[in-house]
Design an enzyme around this catalytic site. Structure first.
Site, PDB file in Angstrom:
ATOM      1  N   ARG A  50      21.156  -8.537 -25.791  1.00  0.00           N
ATOM      2  CA  ARG A  50      21.249  -9.170 -24.473  1.00  0.00           C
ATOM      3  C   ARG A  50      20.001  -8.887 -23.646  1.00  0.00           C
ATOM      4  NH1 ARG A  50      23.234  -6.381 -20.504  1.00  0.00           N
ATOM      5  NH2 ARG A  50      24.821  -5.349 -21.777  1.00  0.00           N
ATOM      6  N   ASP A 174      12.865 -28.212 -10.804  1.00  0.00           N
ATOM      7  CA  ASP A 174      13.481 -28.592 -12.066  1.00  0.00           C
ATOM      8  C   ASP A 174      12.544 -29.607 -12.727  1.00  0.00           C
ATOM      9  OD1 ASP A 174      14.946 -29.852 -14.108  1.00  0.00           O
ATOM     10  OD2 ASP A 174      16.854 -29.487 -13.096  1.00  0.00           O
ATOM     11  N   LYS A 199      17.508 -30.902 -23.376  1.00  0.00           N
ATOM     12  CA  LYS A 199      16.974 -32.261 -23.321  1.00  0.00           C
ATOM     13  C   LYS A 199      15.673 -32.384 -24.130  1.00  0.00           C
ATOM     14  CE  LYS A 199      20.350 -32.888 -20.303  1.00  0.00           C
ATOM     15  NZ  LYS A 199      20.774 -31.542 -19.892  1.00  0.00           N
TER      16      LYS A 199
END
Length: 390
Positions: A50, A174, A199
């Site tokens: 992690r 973004d 994407k």
């Protein structure tokens, strides 16, 4: 550094991971949740996955190189990255955000952040005066999405970033729709960049991933703290798939962007299409800014047919694009924002933003552009015949 090379070269160099021990060209998949420590008092770089994993680290280094940033961070989804970015805010903080952001971001901002005492103001970020009036004494950052989803409004990143800095605030952008190959927000003055790597960066509709890049050491420290504390890290196998996707990013973006431009030009001449939204068209309201801060209009075009009935008719007769959520893949994807990407936005808000029942969003893939246009043309012929009125 990647900026020594042209983009085609930079992408390959950033994503290539030659293994020092074996010479393997691909970054190894380190399927380990924990790491043996050889020294009782001095732990080496990796201890628990992690907190850090060599495969994920390669992705983080790659996106930092491509965006021209110092530090990159990989998350389990685009929304995990958006959440980490906005949770750099604290109780009592205020931020300014584009009113036409992705529906998932809208939901986070409206329904989650207020629980923690974080307030916001939605504005039209293409209107600099409106942005300037929205600053408060407790404003900490401005959040942009340009081109916006799904209407592809273009915000002047450089001007907003200067305004934010003058008010002691950060600028977050973004950059999902354009990727660092078309637009580099950090070079335009932004402090932090976000990607839904699901994407275009991944490009194959086979992973969920989110990325953050910053060149600000304080922000980097805070983002890493949140990444490690909340645990929404990108898995190792998805990190490897993302590296594989990055290798073809340059050729994919060029091909898809050229196709999107051709489709936009075609749709712009169709009498039954009420409006076409594509920042690469000279008729687009943000065209001049897009030319100034990006190298193309990107691979997404939206268009309005005037009614849900017309949309249904078109979709039922199309043969090539898949009708689905998401975008940025090798296959062309046609989406219906009102019931897909922006379903979380109340209807009155959607309509106020221009997300009408007749709006469709087209993400150009790698099919032949003429084939896609021919398919759109034949499907539009059914709309022209007035069959929706029967």
């Amino acid at each position: 550094m990647a900026n020594k090379y042209e983009q085609e070269t930079a992408v390959i160099k950033a994503s290539l991971g030659i293994d020092k021990e074996t010479g393997a060209l691909n970054t190894p998949i380190h399927l380990s949740s924990t790491f043996h420590q050889h020294d009782f008092d001095n732990y080496h770089q990796y201890d628990y996955a992690r907190s850090g994993n060599p495969t994920r680290e390669k992705v983080e280094q790659a996106i930092a190189e491509l965006e021209g940033g110092m530090d990159g961070f990989a998350f389990a989804s685009g929304m995990a990255a958006v959440s980490a970015a906005l949770f750099t805010l604290s109780k009592g903080d205020h931020f300014i955000i584009a009113k036409d952001v992705y529906g998932g971001t809208f939901r986070l901002v409206e329904q989650v952040l207020p629980r923690f005492g974080i307030t916001h103001t939605f504005v039209d970020t293409t209107n600099i005066d409106e942005v300037a009036k929205a600053f408060q004494t407790n404003t900490k950052l401005v959040y942009l999405e340009t081109p916006s989803n799904p209407l592809l409004h273009v915000t002047d990143i450089r001007t907003v970033a200067k305004l934010a800095k003058a008010n002691g605030c950060y600028t977050f952008v973004d950059n999902t729709f354009l990727t660092p190959l078309i637009q580099k927000p950090l070079e335009l003055g932004a402090d932090l960049v976000i990607h839904s790597a699901t994407k275009f960066l991944g490009g194959h509709s086979d992973i969920l991933a989110g990325l953050i890049v910053t060149n600000n050491p304080s922000l980097a420290e805070e983002v890493y703290f949140l990444q490690n504390s909340t645990g929404g890290v990108l898995g190792v196998q998805d990190s490897w798939l993302l590296l594989r996707g990055l290798k073809t990013l340059s050729v994919r973006m060029k091909a898809s962007s050229l196709t999107a431009e051709k489709i936009a030009l075609f749709l712009n001449e169709e009498p039954d299409v009420l409006a076409v939204y594509y920042p690469g068209l000279p008729t687009h309201a943000g065209y001049d800014i897009q030319v100034e801060q990006a190298t193309s209009g990107g691979a997404v075009v939206s268009f309005d047919l005037g009614s849900e009935e017309a949309v249904r008719e078109l979709v039922s007769h199309l043969e090539l694009p898949v009708f689905s959520v998401s975008l940025g893949a090798v296959e062309s994807i046609l989406s219906y924002p009102a019931k897909m990407s922006h379903a979380a936005v109340p209807e009155n808000e959607r309509l106020a933003q221009g997300i009408t029942p007749g709006l469709l969003r087209f993400s150009a893939g790698l099919e032949n552009a003429d084939d896609l246009i021919a398919d759109l043309k034949q499907a539009l012929s059914f709309v022209k015949k007035g069959s929706v009125a029967k």
